[in-house]
Design a protein around this motif. Structure first.
Motif, PDB file in Angstrom:
ATOM      1  N   ARG A  92      51.204   7.231   6.755  1.00 53.76           N
ATOM      2  CA  ARG A  92      50.007   6.392   6.942  1.00 53.76           C
ATOM      3  C   ARG A  92      49.882   5.897   8.375  1.00 53.76           C
ATOM      4  O   ARG A  92      48.807   5.938   8.971  1.00 53.76           O
ATOM      5  CB  ARG A  92      50.051   5.199   5.981  1.00 53.76           C
ATOM      6  CG  ARG A  92      50.047   5.631   4.542  1.00 53.76           C
ATOM      7  CD  ARG A  92      50.099   4.446   3.596  1.00 53.76           C
ATOM      8  NE  ARG A  92      48.768   3.876   3.521  1.00 53.76           N
ATOM      9  CZ  ARG A  92      48.480   2.603   3.800  1.00 53.76           C
ATOM     10  NH1 ARG A  92      49.419   1.767   4.157  1.00 53.76           N
ATOM     11  NH2 ARG A  92      47.244   2.174   3.708  1.00 53.76           N
ATOM     12  N   GLY A  93      50.964   5.391   8.936  1.00 47.55           N
ATOM     13  CA  GLY A  93      50.916   4.870  10.296  1.00 47.55           C
ATOM     14  C   GLY A  93      50.503   5.932  11.290  1.00 47.55           C
ATOM     15  O   GLY A  93      49.645   5.711  12.144  1.00 47.55           O
ATOM     16  N   GLY A 102      44.630   2.162  13.629  1.00 53.03           N
ATOM     17  CA  GLY A 102      45.714   1.440  12.969  1.00 53.03           C
ATOM     18  C   GLY A 102      45.261   0.111  12.400  1.00 53.03           C
ATOM     19  O   GLY A 102      45.726  -0.327  11.352  1.00 53.03           O
ATOM     20  N   HIS A 103      44.306  -0.527  13.071  1.00 57.33           N
ATOM     21  CA  HIS A 103      43.768  -1.821  12.621  1.00 57.33           C
ATOM     22  C   HIS A 103      42.984  -1.719  11.317  1.00 57.33           C
ATOM     23  O   HIS A 103      42.815  -2.701  10.611  1.00 57.33           O
ATOM     24  CB  HIS A 103      42.850  -2.400  13.711  1.00 57.33           C
ATOM     25  CG  HIS A 103      41.658  -1.525  13.969  1.00 57.33           C
ATOM     26  ND1 HIS A 103      41.732  -0.395  14.765  1.00 57.33           N
ATOM     27  CD2 HIS A 103      40.391  -1.588  13.511  1.00 57.33           C
ATOM     28  CE1 HIS A 103      40.545   0.189  14.801  1.00 57.33           C
ATOM     29  NE2 HIS A 103      39.716  -0.515  14.036  1.00 57.33           N
ATOM     30  N   MET A 105      43.704   0.295   8.679  1.00 60.38           N
ATOM     31  CA  MET A 105      44.539   0.677   7.539  1.00 60.38           C
ATOM     32  C   MET A 105      44.805  -0.520   6.625  1.00 60.38           C
ATOM     33  O   MET A 105      45.161  -1.593   7.078  1.00 60.38           O
ATOM     34  CB  MET A 105      45.865   1.233   8.065  1.00 60.38           C
ATOM     35  CG  MET A 105      46.813   1.699   6.989  1.00 60.38           C
ATOM     36  SD  MET A 105      48.312   2.454   7.669  1.00 60.38           S
ATOM     37  CE  MET A 105      49.161   1.020   8.327  1.00 60.38           C
ATOM     38  N   ASP A 106      44.637  -0.319   5.326  1.00 61.43           N
ATOM     39  CA  ASP A 106      44.980  -1.336   4.333  1.00 61.43           C
ATOM     40  C   ASP A 106      46.502  -1.358   4.233  1.00 61.43           C
ATOM     41  O   ASP A 106      47.119  -0.384   3.830  1.00 61.43           O
ATOM     42  CB  ASP A 106      44.357  -0.974   2.986  1.00 61.43           C
ATOM     43  CG  ASP A 106      44.671  -1.967   1.881  1.00 61.43           C
ATOM     44  OD1 ASP A 106      45.615  -2.770   2.026  1.00 61.43           O
ATOM     45  OD2 ASP A 106      43.964  -1.941   0.861  1.00 61.43           O
ATOM     46  N   ARG A 107      47.091  -2.447   4.617  1.00 60.03           N
ATOM     47  CA  ARG A 107      48.553  -2.547   4.668  1.00 60.03           C
ATOM     48  C   ARG A 107      49.190  -2.684   3.282  1.00 60.03           C
ATOM     49  O   ARG A 107      50.385  -2.519   3.129  1.00 60.03           O
ATOM     50  CB  ARG A 107      48.960  -3.720   5.553  1.00 60.03           C
ATOM     51  CG  ARG A 107      48.288  -3.660   6.912  1.00 60.03           C
ATOM     52  CD  ARG A 107      49.269  -3.460   8.021  1.00 60.03           C
ATOM     53  NE  ARG A 107      48.578  -3.422   9.307  1.00 60.03           N
ATOM     54  CZ  ARG A 107      48.460  -2.326  10.034  1.00 60.03           C
ATOM     55  NH1 ARG A 107      48.974  -1.202   9.651  1.00 60.03           N
ATOM     56  NH2 ARG A 107      47.825  -2.359  11.192  1.00 60.03           N
ATOM     57  N   SER A 108      48.384  -2.977   2.264  1.00 61.58           N
ATOM     58  CA  SER A 108      48.956  -3.205   0.930  1.00 61.58           C
ATOM     59  C   SER A 108      49.346  -1.917   0.212  1.00 61.58           C
ATOM     60  O   SER A 108      50.172  -1.949  -0.686  1.00 61.58           O
ATOM     61  CB  SER A 108      47.967  -3.979   0.055  1.00 61.58           C
ATOM     62  OG  SER A 108      46.886  -3.142  -0.334  1.00 61.58           O
ATOM     63  N   GLU A 109      48.736  -0.805   0.554  1.00 64.76           N
ATOM     64  CA  GLU A 109      48.970   0.479  -0.114  1.00 64.76           C
ATOM     65  C   GLU A 109      48.748   0.388  -1.625  1.00 64.76           C
ATOM     66  O   GLU A 109      49.331   1.143  -2.386  1.00 64.76           O
ATOM     67  CB  GLU A 109      50.389   0.995   0.156  1.00 64.76           C
ATOM     68  CG  GLU A 109      50.701   1.253   1.602  1.00 64.76           C
ATOM     69  CD  GLU A 109      52.064   1.885   1.791  1.00 64.76           C
ATOM     70  OE1 GLU A 109      52.364   2.874   1.101  1.00 64.76           O
ATOM     71  OE2 GLU A 109      52.815   1.367   2.631  1.00 64.76           O
ATOM     72  N   HIS A 116      41.342   2.053   3.659  1.00 62.62           N
ATOM     73  CA  HIS A 116      41.035   1.475   4.963  1.00 62.62           C
ATOM     74  C   HIS A 116      39.676   0.792   4.922  1.00 62.62           C
ATOM     75  O   HIS A 116      38.890   1.007   4.001  1.00 62.62           O
ATOM     76  CB  HIS A 116      41.043   2.560   6.047  1.00 62.62           C
ATOM     77  CG  HIS A 116      39.959   3.574   5.890  1.00 62.62           C
ATOM     78  ND1 HIS A 116      40.005   4.570   4.928  1.00 62.62           N
ATOM     79  CD2 HIS A 116      38.793   3.753   6.564  1.00 62.62           C
ATOM     80  CE1 HIS A 116      38.904   5.319   5.016  1.00 62.62           C
ATOM     81  NE2 HIS A 116      38.153   4.839   6.001  1.00 62.62           N
ATOM     82  N   ASN A 154      36.621  -1.862   1.819  1.00 61.42           N
ATOM     83  CA  ASN A 154      37.930  -1.233   1.777  1.00 61.42           C
ATOM     84  C   ASN A 154      37.800  -0.052   0.825  1.00 61.42           C
ATOM     85  O   ASN A 154      37.352  -0.203  -0.318  1.00 61.42           O
ATOM     86  CB  ASN A 154      38.975  -2.235   1.275  1.00 61.42           C
ATOM     87  CG  ASN A 154      40.391  -1.793   1.543  1.00 61.42           C
ATOM     88  OD1 ASN A 154      40.682  -1.181   2.563  1.00 61.42           O
ATOM     89  ND2 ASN A 154      41.291  -2.117   0.631  1.00 61.42           N
TER      90      ASN A 154
END
Length: 178
Positions: A92-93, A102-103, A105-109, A116, A154
């Motif tokens: 993902r990163g 990168g900003h 991307m939904d960090r929660s997955e 995103h 999202n």
């Protein structure tokens, strides 16, 4: 290797008459290493609204990023591989960094590795195949000929078939939603 996408661009000659400036496969392709089989094909980019129609340069000849320029647009085709082709292979990163996003991307997955959110209005038209549009709450299946208007939500795209899906997008810079 991404499938090619023919791009025809019109313009004006020295006498002001209309003409074909470009006709051939778009050379502006980003195959995302962190998500095998995902390909972004840029057809045109505008830097502002109203857009400029002067000149004969290739407005898509620039780094391919996820979002349009401020007050701009991107006309793009995306090939989405089947989810099972990417299973366990998605970085993902690396994927979002490759698209300069990168900003976003939904960090929660929570739902899907592609989740995103961008400050855009995206007009999507499924050209071939089928794909699921995933939201935080809910999802819907889109088939060839179906359209979707994504309004700064999202979201992710999930191809649950055995074949790639091709979607055309027009991405428009927008103000943030709620």
């Amino acid at each position: 290797m991404a499938r090619s996408m023919r791009r025809v661009v019109t313009g004006h000659n020295a006498e002001g008459k209309s003409m074909i400036l470009m006709d051939g496969p778009s050379p502006h392709v980003l195959e995302v290493e962190g998500m095998p089989g995902l390909a972004l094909i840029n057809l045109w980019v505008s830097d502002r609204s109203p857009a400029a129609n002067a000149g004969s340069g290739d407005a898509a000849a620039r780094q391919i990023v996820l979002e349009p320029p401020p007050r701009g647009t991107i006309f793009r085709v995306v090939d989405f591989p089947p989810d099972k082709v990417m299973a366990g292979k998605v970085d993902r990163g690396k994927t979002f960094a490759a698209m300069g996003a990168g900003h976003a991307m939904d960090r929660s997955e929570a739902r899907h590795p592609g989740m995103h959110r961008t400050n855009t209005v995206d007009y999507a038209l499924v050209l071939d195949g089928e794909i699921w549009a995933l939201m935080d709450d809910g999802e819907t299946l889109l088939r060839a000929g179906d359209s979707l208007v994504q309004r700064g939500t999202n979201h992710a795209w999930s191809n649950r078939t055995d074949t790639p899906c091709r979607v055309a997008f027009v991405l428009v810079d927008a103000e943030p939603g709620s």
